[in-house]
Each structure stands twice: as structure tokens, then as C-alpha cells.
Design a protein around this motif. Structure first.
Motif, short mmCIF file in Angstrom:
data_model
loop_
_atom_site.label_atom_id
_atom_site.label_comp_id
_atom_site.label_asym_id
_atom_site.label_seq_id
_atom_site.Cartn_x
_atom_site.Cartn_y
_atom_site.Cartn_z
N THR A 29 0.84 -1.20 0.00
CA THR A 29 0.00 0.00 0.00
C THR A 29 0.87 1.24 0.00
O THR A 29 1.80 1.35 0.80
N ARG A 58 0.80 4.76 1.18
CA ARG A 58 0.05 5.48 2.21
C ARG A 58 -0.09 6.96 1.84
O ARG A 58 0.89 7.60 1.45
N ASP A 101 -5.07 6.31 0.67
CA ASP A 101 -4.11 5.23 0.42
C ASP A 101 -4.50 4.51 -0.86
O ASP A 101 -5.68 4.47 -1.23
#
Length: 172
Positions: free
Chosen positions: A151, A153, A164
Motif C-alpha cells: 500500500t 500510504r 491510500d
């Protein structure tokens, strides 16, 4: 993946679809963080995008329509992952389903058609970025063999907050 739906047809996108596709995309631009575009597009501004997805090659546009009304219910694309030549065997894929068309299997039909169309291309990986939260998109990608890889962020700012993006990859 799922039962064949006779009420939904999937085909390559064509120039006559441009207004409806632009309207569909602009819904997501105006109303959601699913795309990080922040200003709606005119049809003419969106034309180069449509023309960059021919009926053959690694960059495709598949459109789902209602079999009776021919209304566009969604679309899926494969697009260049990055501009540098070494990325040439990678694509980024995405699906947009029209508001009110969810739950009909449209996303599944679109991805089935897209990956069938890409099967003969010189491609190695597909990548998908999913703005969070979006459980439906995460489930769709996982059903098609995408694996969560990480991911980014707070990578995008829209509607006064940071979002995200979860990234998925799939071998082709």
C-alpha cells in the motif's frame, strides 16, 4: 468465474461510446476517490484516452452494455504501466462500473473479457491500484488471481483528505 450473463454484453469500446464513457468516468471524478483525477473531462479531452485503446495490442478497452437498452454499464482497460521501455510487458488494469449497475457481475464479465483479449499479447504482469477503502474492488482483483503487494500510504489528496492506494499484481 461466474455464469454467463445474457442480459449484459461485452465488446471492444468504440468512438460512439465516448460520450457515455466520459460521463461514467466523470461520475467517479466528481463523486469518489476511486480516481485521483479531480476535474471532470470534456468528451474532446477524453478522446486521446479512447484512441490509445485500439481493438488489438496490449492496451484494450472493453465495454459492458445492457443487452436490451445498449446502455453502458461499465468498462475495463489495460493501459501502459509506466512510460519507460523496460515496462513494456506490464500493464495497469482498471474497471469502472456505472452507478446502479453494481451486483450484476459487470466487473467480472469485463475482466473476463479483458484478460481473454490479452491472452495472446506479449505481456508478463498486470498491476492494479485500488484507492482505499474499496472491498468490492479488492475482492474482484483477488478473484482474478491478483495478489496484494503493498500500500502506498496517503499517496493522493482529494476532497480535502489523503487516500491510500493498495497495489495488486497478476502474472499474465
Amino acid at each position: 468465474m461466474s455464469t454467463v450473463r445474457t442480459d449484459v454484453q461485452v465488446r471492444p469500446g468504440v468512438e460512439d461510446d465516448l460520450k457515455a464513457l466520459t460521463d461514467l468516468y466523470n461520475h467517479y471524478v466528481r463523486e469518489t476517490p476511486i480516481t485521483f483525477d479531480t476535474e471532470p473531462f470534456t468528451v474532446e479531452e477524453r478522446r486521446p484516452w479512447l484512441l490509445s485503446h485500439p481493438e488489438d495490442g496490449p492496451y484494450r478497452l472493453r465495454v459492458a452494455t445492457d443487452a436490451d437498452s445498449q446502455e453502458i454499464l461499465g468498462y475495463a482497460t489495460s493501459s501502459p504501466y509506466r512510460a519507460k521501455p523496460a515496462y513494456g510487458t506490464s500493464v495497469e488494469t482498471t474497471v469502472y462500473v456505472a452507478p446502479g449497475a453494481g451486483g450484476r457481475g459487470v466487473g467480472t464479465l469485463l475482466y473476463t473479457s479483458l484478460f481473454e483479449a490479452l491472452a495472446g499479447e506479449d505481456l508478463h504482469r498486470a498491476y492494479a491500484g485500488v484507492a482505499q477503502p474499496n472491498e468490492a474492488s479488492a475482492r474482484l482483483h483477488e478473484r482474478f488471481g491478483f495478489r496484494y503487494v503493498g500500500t502506498y500510504r496517503e499517496v493522493g489528496r482529494k476532497f480535502g483528505r489523503y487516500w491510500d492506494v493498495a497495489w495488486y499484481e497478476k502474472p499474465l
